[in-house]
Design an enzyme around this catalytic site. Structure first.
Site, PDB file in Angstrom:
ATOM      1  N   ASP A   1       0.872  -1.147  -0.444  1.00  0.00           N
ATOM      2  CA  ASP A   1      -0.196   0.478  -0.176  1.00  0.00           C
ATOM      3  C   ASP A   1       1.104   1.071   0.068  1.00  0.00           C
ATOM      4  O   ASP A   1       2.098   1.550   0.243  1.00  0.00           O
ATOM      5  CB  ASP A   1      -0.811   0.028   1.326  1.00  0.00           C
ATOM      6  CG  ASP A   1      -1.337   1.248   1.516  1.00  0.00           C
ATOM      7  OD1 ASP A   1      -2.163   1.356   0.284  1.00  0.00           O
ATOM      8  OD2 ASP A   1      -1.589   1.961   2.779  1.00  0.00           O
ATOM      9  N   SER A   2       0.051   2.612  -0.462  1.00  0.00           N
ATOM     10  CA  SER A   2       1.128   3.705  -0.059  1.00  0.00           C
ATOM     11  C   SER A   2       1.234   3.619   1.253  1.00  0.00           C
ATOM     12  O   SER A   2       2.443   4.771   1.639  1.00  0.00           O
ATOM     13  CB  SER A   2       0.130   4.847  -0.337  1.00  0.00           C
ATOM     14  OG  SER A   2      -1.080   5.434   0.165  1.00  0.00           O
TER      15      SER A   2
ATOM     16  N   CYS B   1     -11.352   3.011   0.081  1.00  0.00           N
ATOM     17  CA  CYS B   1      -9.462   2.753   0.193  1.00  0.00           C
ATOM     18  C   CYS B   1      -9.706   2.376   1.406  1.00  0.00           C
ATOM     19  O   CYS B   1      -9.903   2.198   2.341  1.00  0.00           O
ATOM     20  CB  CYS B   1      -9.411   4.829   0.597  1.00  0.00           C
ATOM     21  SG  CYS B   1      -8.158   5.186   1.133  1.00  0.00           S
TER      22      CYS B   1
ATOM     23  N   HIS C   1      -7.420   2.667   3.938  1.00  0.00           N
ATOM     24  CA  HIS C   1      -7.002   3.050   5.101  1.00  0.00           C
ATOM     25  C   HIS C   1      -8.454   3.381   5.821  1.00  0.00           C
ATOM     26  O   HIS C   1      -7.795   3.780   7.151  1.00  0.00           O
ATOM     27  CB  HIS C   1      -6.339   4.672   4.315  1.00  0.00           C
ATOM     28  CG  HIS C   1      -4.884   4.960   4.507  1.00  0.00           C
ATOM     29  ND1 HIS C   1      -4.476   4.405   3.449  1.00  0.00           N
ATOM     30  CD2 HIS C   1      -4.055   5.145   4.840  1.00  0.00           C
ATOM     31  CE1 HIS C   1      -2.762   4.512   3.851  1.00  0.00           C
ATOM     32  NE2 HIS C   1      -2.626   5.483   4.504  1.00  0.00           N
TER      33      HIS C   1
END
Ligand code: DGL
Length: 269
Positions: free
Chosen positions: A9-10, A183, A185
């Site tokens: 993931d980022s 998303c 997150h």
């Protein structure tokens, strides 16, 4: 045969997916890469995110990953198709906003979707809407700044609450009874979202379904680990190792060692 899977993931978002994978398959060795040097992905160009995803995949394969989970909606939208073409021998699991279950479950016919800008722009989102959202009104918000607050570990502070209220209050006024988290997150702020929308609105976290999909795919390759003793998880960040390690308990309740990877001229080393 013990095969590692690679999850990326980022930043910390993919930990929501990792958590679900660990709950389902604790004995599966995992390499988790957080590209925190480049977070957030959601405000970048698709091509740029695609470049990151290709290089991270190459890196994880070199580290021994046999299957890759793109635990990031933004990277999935930007790169999943390309990744499958570039690495045909590797099975991939990617994310897409859970519009299908939301459309099946909604009674009011109004569904809120929270995701990044890139995710809303990509053809993956257009395609799930076209295939599954018939007769359902979808209200979208890209929650500006939310990923950065979550990266900082701010899961319930004033800034995070304000971003979510701005996104969700107009949706509540229009009658949403379901919220899709597009998303990875965002599942970290489900308690706050639930406080804002109330107990009657259903919030869909896609992570458990992704974990099941990983297990199915591992099974079809004969790679399921036949043990219950917890396996190693290797954490790697392209950002600050100390910060990632320090904040890990906020996200997954415990701390592990963290290794560093560095971007150099578009390569990860
Ligand atoms: N966790 C990511 C996603 O699922 C990326 C968020 C970001 O870096 O902007 O979209």
């Amino acid at each position: 045969m013990t095969s590692s899977i690679g999850v990326f993931d980022s930043g910390v978002g993919g930990l929501t997916v990792l958590r679900a994978i660990r709950e389902l398959m604790p004995a599966l060795p995992v390499i988790y890469l957080a590209d925190q040097a480049n977070v957030p992905y959601g405000v970048r160009q698709l091509e740029e995110v695609r470049g990151f995803a290709i290089e991270i995949t190459r890196y994880l394969i070199n580290q021994g990953a046999k299957l890759i989970v793109v635990a990031c909606n933004t990277a999935s939208v930007a790169a999943l198709k390309t990744l499958r073409l570039e690495f045909p021998e590797i099975p991939f699991v990617g994310m897409e906003p859970a519009v299908k279950p939301a459309a099946e479950q909604t009674h009011s016919g109004v569904v809120g979707v929270l995701a990044t800008d890139v995710t809303f722009q990509g053809e993956v989102y257009a395609s799930v809407v076209e295939r599954f959202a018939h007769g359902v009104e979808l209200l979208q918000s890209h929650c500006p700044g939310l990923v950065s607050q979550i990266e900082k570990g701010n899961l319930e502070g004033q800034e995070t609450r304000a971003i979510l209220e701005n996104a969700l209050h107009p949706m509540l006024e229009k009658g949403i009874d379901t919220v899709v988290l597009g998303c990875t997150h965002y599942p970290f702020v489900i308690p706050l979202i639930q406080q804002i929308v109330g107990p009657k609105v259903r919030v869909i976290d896609p992570a458990p379904a992704i974990a099941l999909q990983v297990r199915r795919l591992l099974g079809s390759h004969g790679w399921l680990v036949d043990s219950h003793s917890p396996a190693e998880v290797r954490f790697i960040t392209t950002g600050n190792r100390e910060t990632f390690k320090r904040d890990m308990p906020i996200f997954i309740g415990e701390t592990f060692g963290v290794a560093a990877a560095h971007w150099q001229n578009g390569r990860l080393i």
